[in-house]
Design an enzyme around this catalytic site. Structure first.
Site, short mmCIF file in Angstrom:
data_model
loop_
_atom_site.label_atom_id
_atom_site.label_comp_id
_atom_site.label_asym_id
_atom_site.label_seq_id
_atom_site.Cartn_x
_atom_site.Cartn_y
_atom_site.Cartn_z
N CYS A 113 0.84 -1.20 0.00
CA CYS A 113 0.00 0.00 0.00
C CYS A 113 0.88 1.26 0.00
CB CYS A 113 -0.98 -0.03 1.17
SG CYS A 113 -2.35 1.14 0.98
N HIS A 216 -3.45 -5.09 0.13
CA HIS A 216 -2.93 -5.63 1.38
C HIS A 216 -2.96 -7.16 1.37
CE1 HIS A 216 -2.51 -1.99 3.92
NE2 HIS A 216 -3.40 -1.49 3.08
N GLU A 218 -1.59 -9.22 3.22
CA GLU A 218 -1.61 -9.83 4.55
C GLU A 218 -3.03 -10.23 4.99
OE1 GLU A 218 -2.05 -5.38 5.39
OE2 GLU A 218 -1.03 -6.67 3.93
#
Length: 238
Positions: A113, A216, A218
């Site tokens: 990001c 993102h 994750e």
């Protein structure tokens, strides 16, 4: 047992209030858990620019995280700051020192990001300061639905490092940004694009692993997201 590569993760910085009456650091747990799941040993990096080289002497890879702030336009010749621009100058100074040092060492870097945007700037690129004012009919890149769900798709550019990692031509991604990369820099290429033309990923062509994605991974919204973390940690093994 194979030694786990030591992965440094940059922290966010918060002003007094909430957790503490003094300034404090913060980072979501899924940043750390996704690196651990990929086989890395994650550690947090406090914002001490003068310690950047010492950190780089010890870690095997650098993950630059996102956050609700922006890179100073003066760092990429962006002109006056848009009214929406919010700075965290101490954090940016530290992250820029870490990224530039890692690039000089050809150390693997993953920018997520805002970390992707900072990587682009370090590679000589530029940013769009506010998507709604610059891109007609842009998608909602600050998606209204939860970050654990996709906001839109991206097209993956063939022949790139990202394409070799994810093994496909499209991904569903979450979206939490009002800025984006405008130009990737002279030694970088675009590796992912949103349907509205917004750049969603960049990578260096001069380094073995200097990769940035606007979303993102994750959160593991797409099954290819963990492959990005996996590929990064594999590169950190050397």
């Amino acid at each position: 047992m194979r030694k786990l590569p030591l992965i440094g993760l940059t922290l966010d910085a918060e002003q007094p209030g909430g957790y503490s009456k003094l300034p404090w650091y913060a980072l979501r747990q899924n940043y750390f858990s996704s690196v651990a799941e990929a086989g890395g040993l994650p550690i947090a990096l406090p914002h001490q620019p003068e310690l950047a080289e010492a950190y780089l002497d010890r870690i095997d890879g650098l993950l630059v995280t996102g956050g609700a702030f922006d890179v100073d336009p003066s760092l990429y010749g962006g002109g006056p700051a848009h009214p929406t621009v919010a700075l965290k100058e101490g954090r940016t100074a530290f992250e820029l020192a870490m990224v530039r040092g890692a690039l000089a060492r050809n150390m693997p870097i993953l920018g997520i990001c805002g970390g992707e945007q900072l990587l682009a700037v370090a590679l000589g690129g530029t940013l769009i300061q506010h998507i709604p004012d610059s891109v007609p009919d842009a998608l909602a890149h600050e998606q209204p639905n939860p970050r654990t769900e996709p906001g839109h798709e991206v097209a993956i550019t063939g022949g790139t490092l990202l394409a070799s990692i994810v093994g496909g031509t499209r991904m569903a991604v979450n979206s939490a940004h009002h800025q984006a990369v405008a130009t990737p820099g002279p030694d970088a290429v675009v590796n992912a694009v949103a349907p509205d033309g917004i750049i969603e990923g960049i990578e260096s062509i001069r380094h073995r692993f200097a990769l940035g994605v606007q979303w993102h991974p994750e959160y593991a919204v797409d099954r290819a997201d963990q492959r990005i973390l996996d590929g990064f940690v594999v590169a950190c093994h050397g």
